[in-house]
Design a protein around this motif. Structure first.
Motif, PDB file in Angstrom:
ATOM      1  N   GLN A  66       0.823  -1.202   0.000  1.00 42.15           N
ATOM      2  CA  GLN A  66       0.000   0.000   0.000  1.00 42.15           C
ATOM      3  C   GLN A  66       0.863   1.261   0.000  1.00 42.15           C
ATOM      4  OE1 GLN A  66      -3.334   0.254  -0.260  1.00 42.15           O
ATOM      5  NE2 GLN A  66      -3.529  -1.972  -0.455  1.00 42.15           N
ATOM      6  N   GLN A  67       1.912   1.267   0.812  1.00 44.19           N
ATOM      7  CA  GLN A  67       2.796   2.432   0.849  1.00 44.19           C
ATOM      8  C   GLN A  67       3.532   2.618  -0.473  1.00 44.19           C
ATOM      9  OE1 GLN A  67       5.364   1.926   4.216  1.00 44.19           O
ATOM     10  NE2 GLN A  67       3.724   2.181   5.722  1.00 44.19           N
ATOM     11  N   ALA A  68       3.957   1.504  -1.095  1.00 43.00           N
ATOM     12  CA  ALA A  68       4.641   1.610  -2.388  1.00 43.00           C
ATOM     13  C   ALA A  68       3.710   2.153  -3.463  1.00 43.00           C
ATOM     14  CB  ALA A  68       5.188   0.238  -2.789  1.00 43.00           C
ATOM     15  N   THR A  69       2.456   1.710  -3.467  1.00 45.61           N
ATOM     16  CA  THR A  69       1.485   2.208  -4.451  1.00 45.61           C
ATOM     17  C   THR A  69       1.205   3.692  -4.240  1.00 45.61           C
ATOM     18  OG1 THR A  69       0.471   0.011  -4.543  1.00 45.61           O
ATOM     19  CG2 THR A  69      -0.825   1.854  -5.393  1.00 45.61           C
ATOM     20  N   LYS A  70       1.091   4.091  -2.974  1.00 42.96           N
ATOM     21  CA  LYS A  70       0.830   5.498  -2.684  1.00 42.96           C
ATOM     22  C   LYS A  70       2.002   6.371  -3.109  1.00 42.96           C
ATOM     23  CE  LYS A  70      -0.520   8.528   1.122  1.00 42.96           C
ATOM     24  NZ  LYS A  70      -0.815   8.599   2.585  1.00 42.96           N
ATOM     25  N   ALA A  71       3.229   5.894  -2.871  1.00 42.87           N
ATOM     26  CA  ALA A  71       4.404   6.670  -3.271  1.00 42.87           C
ATOM     27  C   ALA A  71       4.555   6.709  -4.793  1.00 42.87           C
ATOM     28  CB  ALA A  71       5.661   6.090  -2.624  1.00 42.87           C
ATOM     29  N   TYR A  72       4.152   5.622  -5.469  1.00 43.16           N
ATOM     30  CA  TYR A  72       4.293   5.550  -6.922  1.00 43.16           C
ATOM     31  C   TYR A  72       3.374   6.545  -7.626  1.00 43.16           C
ATOM     32  CZ  TYR A  72       4.549   3.520 -11.616  1.00 43.16           C
ATOM     33  OH  TYR A  72       4.713   3.345 -12.960  1.00 43.16           O
ATOM     34  N   TYR A  73       2.150   6.699  -7.103  1.00 39.56           N
ATOM     35  CA  TYR A  73       1.174   7.601  -7.732  1.00 39.56           C
ATOM     36  C   TYR A  73       1.093   8.941  -7.024  1.00 39.56           C
ATOM     37  CZ  TYR A  73      -0.420   3.517 -10.309  1.00 39.56           C
ATOM     38  OH  TYR A  73      -0.494   2.416 -11.131  1.00 39.56           O
ATOM     39  N   ALA A  74       2.151   9.295  -6.272  1.00 41.30           N
ATOM     40  CA  ALA A  74       2.137  10.595  -5.589  1.00 41.30           C
ATOM     41  C   ALA A  74       2.147  11.730  -6.614  1.00 41.30           C
ATOM     42  CB  ALA A  74       3.359  10.705  -4.669  1.00 41.30           C
ATOM     43  N   GLY A  75       1.226  12.698  -6.444  1.00 48.12           N
ATOM     44  CA  GLY A  75       1.142  13.851  -7.343  1.00 48.12           C
ATOM     45  C   GLY A  75       0.324  13.605  -8.582  1.00 48.12           C
TER      46      GLY A  75
END
Length: 215
Positions: free
Chosen positions: A177-186
């Motif tokens: 979940q954290q990796a997905t959130k960081a990947y689509y940040a912005g």
């Protein structure tokens, strides 16, 4: 006055008794003996390496070198035990009437023979014999039933839906979940409603009955 003298005499007596006991418990320099020698096999007279030389009741000891030679400080009257794997233990007493401060020994250890039960060696069975025995082996019915339950697809789906995630699975899910959130940040994350692979997984789950109510 007399009572004071009695108290002083009593204290002097106690101090004298304590001093005598301390002298008795502490070994004198004359009682210390340097024990040295060699531990050898009784049949071939070869040195026994890494043999244990222990002072019984004192918690002290040493081991022999590669040639079976050892040296240790002991007291007169001590009991010394020699032991090694594959040999019988041997205990000796240090004489109390030694006049010298050194004592040498050549200790022989006897082999400790252990008789094992007889072992019967059989030839390896042929392929035909193995197949015959495997086919004719009787498996209890309860084992069959356990195998059927373990391979039942409905039971596996129920276990998958009811069993909680362990620590490793929970941590992996959180990291994903954290990796997905960081990947689509912005930016806007994609929606699975437009994902054909997500629709394919949904249709397969619906056919399997994953969305049916469990009673």
């Amino acid at each position: 006055m007399k009572q004071s003298i009695r108290i002083i005499l009593l204290l002097v007596s106690l101090a004298t008794i304590t001093t005598i006991k301390a002298q008795q418990t502490q070994p004198s320099k004359d009682s210390v003996i340097q024990l040295f020698g060699v531990v050898m096999t009784a049949d071939s007279l070869r040195g026994v390496p890494s043999a244990s030389v222990v002072v019984l009741g004192k918690g002290r000891g040493t081991i022999t070198n590669n040639d079976g030679i050892f040296s240790i400080a002991v007291l007169k009257g001590d009991r010394i035990m020699f032991s090694s794997i594959g040999f019988k233990e041997k205990i000796i007493d240090i004489p109390t009437n030694l006049t010298d401060n050194q004592y040498s020994v050549i200790q022989l250890l006897v082999n400790d023979t252990t008789y094992l039960p007889a072992t019967i060696l059989k030839p390896r069975p042929s392929r035909e014999q193995f197949e015959r025995d495997f086919v004719n082996t009787r498996v209890p019915d309860d084992a069959y039933e356990i195998a059927r339950q373990n391979t039942n697809e409905a039971a596996r789906r129920i276990l998958l839906a009811t069993l909680p995630a362990d620590g490793k699975e929970a941590v992996n899910y959180q990291l994903r979940q954290q990796a997905t959130k960081a990947y689509y940040a912005g930016q806007t994350a994609p929606m699975n409603i437009l994902n054909p692979f997500a629709w394919a997984d949904f249709i397969k789950a619906w056919k399997r009955g994953d969305f049916k109510s469990k009673q």
